[in-house]
Design an enzyme around this catalytic site. Structure first.
Site, PDB file in Angstrom:
ATOM      1  N   SER A  16      -9.869   2.199   2.847  1.00  0.00           N
ATOM      2  CA  SER A  16      -8.982   2.981   2.030  1.00  0.00           C
ATOM      3  C   SER A  16      -7.968   2.162   1.237  1.00  0.00           C
ATOM      4  O   SER A  16      -7.379   2.668   0.298  1.00  0.00           O
ATOM      5  CB  SER A  16      -8.203   3.963   2.923  1.00  0.00           C
ATOM      6  OG  SER A  16      -7.351   3.243   3.809  1.00  0.00           O
ATOM      7  N   LYS A  31       0.860  -1.177   0.000  1.00  0.00           N
ATOM      8  CA  LYS A  31       0.000   0.000   0.000  1.00  0.00           C
ATOM      9  C   LYS A  31       0.904   1.238   0.000  1.00  0.00           C
ATOM     10  O   LYS A  31       1.919   1.258   0.721  1.00  0.00           O
ATOM     11  CB  LYS A  31      -0.894  -0.024   1.243  1.00  0.00           C
ATOM     12  CG  LYS A  31      -1.884   1.132   1.333  1.00  0.00           C
ATOM     13  CD  LYS A  31      -2.814   0.982   2.545  1.00  0.00           C
ATOM     14  CE  LYS A  31      -3.847   2.104   2.620  1.00  0.00           C
ATOM     15  NZ  LYS A  31      -4.780   1.963   3.746  1.00  0.00           N
ATOM     16  N   SER A  79     -10.244  -0.313   6.964  1.00  0.00           N
ATOM     17  CA  SER A  79      -9.644  -0.198   5.623  1.00  0.00           C
ATOM     18  C   SER A  79      -8.967  -1.438   5.074  1.00  0.00           C
ATOM     19  O   SER A  79      -8.540  -1.436   3.931  1.00  0.00           O
ATOM     20  CB  SER A  79      -8.641   0.942   5.595  1.00  0.00           C
ATOM     21  OG  SER A  79      -9.325   2.151   5.457  1.00  0.00           O
TER      22      SER A  79
HETATM   23  N1  GLN Z   1     -13.362   4.466   6.324  1.00  0.00           N
HETATM   24  C1  GLN Z   1     -12.765   4.913   7.535  1.00  0.00           C
HETATM   25  C2  GLN Z   1     -12.333   6.353   7.386  1.00  0.00           C
HETATM   26  O1  GLN Z   1     -12.658   6.926   6.411  1.00  0.00           O
HETATM   27  C3  GLN Z   1     -11.611   4.034   7.908  1.00  0.00           C
HETATM   28  C4  GLN Z   1     -10.393   4.277   7.101  1.00  0.00           C
HETATM   29  C5  GLN Z   1      -9.259   3.401   7.469  1.00  0.00           C
HETATM   30  O2  GLN Z   1      -9.436   2.352   8.094  1.00  0.00           O
HETATM   31  N2  GLN Z   1      -8.079   3.844   7.124  1.00  0.00           N
HETATM   32  O3  GLN Z   1     -11.682   6.919   8.210  1.00  0.00           O
END
Ligand code: GLN
Length: 483
Positions: free
Chosen positions: A151, A76, A175
């Site tokens: 994400s 990532k 995410s």
């Molecule tokens: N969807 C969540 C957010 O927007 C979690 C994102 C994540 O786990 N990095 O913060």
């Protein structure tokens, strides 16, 4: 070749039916072929990948290969990679070449994994759809009109389309698990502190945790053996012994106590997904587990609590991007204040700015007690709910997400509806617990994941259950058409 699991590819490398260079060339070709369509990679590092593959083959020829030496992997683009662009999918870091490797990256390299490149993501890991990327949205290989989740959407789409056998991700509120669910693959978010955060660009430091995407729980166990462990460079890293995650995959599920939280089956859950999870519970019962209903009463507070704590921590973490030290700098600033304002104003995207503003507000002197402190108190109550549940059950089973992957653009104008998608994943991060999503069925051709949540440091148990489930189901073997 690309349909094989990481475990099968490791065997093929071990018996020399394929070389790492051959594997790497094969997967790189697939990445090139499909990336225009899926947009799952920000950077492909073809030259370094082939050099690493050659080194892996040489090591094997000399008898120096570990179990995963020569296996292609992807990182990532939030993990710092020395000498390689590390963007966090932000214009702010579009020109950033990391001067050092994240611990997770070093561990992968030490294990002989070959990195094909850096995967797309939501900017600074803020999002649930991978639409908040400076480099454009990622498409879901099961339906390219839909999001892959976020994400870590680039990693999930790449593994789902078999462009790479496995990839890293990070999970602050879901995410890893949510994109795994949306993309029909396995994803594990370990216990907070289990995997080093050193060199993982910070979003919300008390919630962030690195993990992996794979086809199977077995593959995830092999990678957990690589990435888990204490790191003196990360002050929140846990100095707890690391088991061999592969050693207990075949343990029997007899006597295992599984709890289904009634709050995870309440209003908002797609009824077809509820049926899929209930069927999965029945399968696990047939394998010897017992299933009972439990309650996690503070579940409805998880999203409001998270959307105070995560923005508060991000507003602090992202203050380092000031246009002075590294990253984006605006053209011809008039003075220092103009430099700060325009560098940040031009370098950050809309969602990141929204979070910084919420966080700065919540932390400000007059509001700290009302928001941040209160959120931390409720966070403790959420954590206590889990500990209460673990008095009665070994693991918790539920849906990973209330719906399957939604359409690109469907939620971009309504941030709150986007936030609500993380209802079943966020509590786990607030409590620091490990969670895993594994494929459990399909609704209208789109994959559905089930989530297993365990107590701290129980990853081996989750992987064992996932592996046993995957012995009697084939959801994880399904592949999107056209790949
Ligand atoms: N969807 C969540 C957010 O927007 C979690 C994102 C994540 O786990 N990095 O913060």
């Amino acid at each position: 070749m690309h349909t094989k699991t990481l475990q099968a590819l490791a065997s093929a490398l071990a018996d020399k039916s394929v070389s790492s260079v051959e594997l790497t060339e094969h997967f790189l070709k697939r990445c090139r072929e499909h990336n225009d369509n899926l947009n799952s990679f920000i950077t492909l590092t073809e030259e370094t990948a082939l050099a690493q593959a050659k080194a892996a083959d040489d090591a094997r020829a000399k008898g120096n290969a570990g179990p995963l030496t020569g296996i292609p992997f992807a990182q990532k683009d939030l993990f710092c990679t020395k000498g390689i662009k590390t963007t966090c999918a932000s214009k702010m870091l579009d020109n950033f070449i990391a001067p050092y490797d994240a611990t997770l990256v070093t561990k992968c390299q030490d294990a002989g994994l070959v990195s094909l490149g850096k995967t797309n993501m939501d900017e600074f890991a803020m999002g649930s759809s991978n639409e908040n990327s400076h480099y454009g949205a990622v498409k879901n290989p099961w339906d390219t009109a839909r999001v892959p989740g976020g994400s870590s959407g680039g990693s999930a789409a790449a593994v789902a389309a078999r462009l790479v056998p496995a990839a890293s991700g990070t999970d602050t509120g879901g995410s890893i698990r949510q994109p795994a669910s949306f993309s029909g693959i396995t994803g594990i978010k370990p216990t907070y502190g289990r995997v080093s955060r050193y060199g993982m660009i910070a979003f919300a430091s008390s919630l962030d945790q690195g993990g992996v995407f794979t086809q199977t729980a077995e593959d995830a166990a092999l990678l957990m053996n690589v990435i888990a462990g204490f790191d003196p460079k990360d002050s929140t890293s846990a100095d707890v012994a690391v088991p061999d995650y592969a050693a207990t995959l075949n343990d029997s599920l007899h006597g295992l106590k599984i709890g289904l939280p009634k709050e995870y089956f309440a209003e908002g859950l797609d009824s077809s997904i509820a049926t899929i999870i209930e069927n999965a519970a029945k399968t696990l019962e047939q394998q010897g587990a017992s299933v009972t209903e439990i309650s996690l009463p503070n579940t409805p507070s998880a999203i409001p609590v998270y959307y105070v704590i995560a923005p508060a921590e991000c507003s602090s973490n992202l203050s380092r991007f000031d246009g002075v030290r590294y990253g984006y700098r605006c053209e011809a600033p008039n003075d220092l204040e103009d430099l700060y304002k325009r560098s940040r104003g031009e370098g950050f995207g809309a969602e990141v700015k929204r979070r910084i503003m919420i966080g700065t507000y919540a932390l400000s002197a007059g509001y700290y007690d009302a928001y941040y402190l209160k959120a931390q108190q409720v966070r403790r109550m959420i954590s206590n709910d889990f500990q209460q549940a673990f008095n009665d059950v070994d693991v918790i089973l539920g849906p990973t997400c209330p719906t399957t992957a939604f359409k690109l653009g469907e939620k971009t104008t309504d941030p709150v509806s986007m936030y609500l998608n993380d209802i079943y994943t966020i509590s786990t991060n607030l409590a620091g617990l490990p969670g895993m999503s594994i494929p459990a069925g399909f609704v209208d051709g789109m994959p559905v994941g089930m989530q297993l949540i365990g107590n701290h440091f129980s990853e081996a148990k989750l992987l064992n259950i996932g592996h046993q489930f995957q012995q009697v189901t084939d959801w994880h073997q399904q592949m999107p058409e056209g790949f």
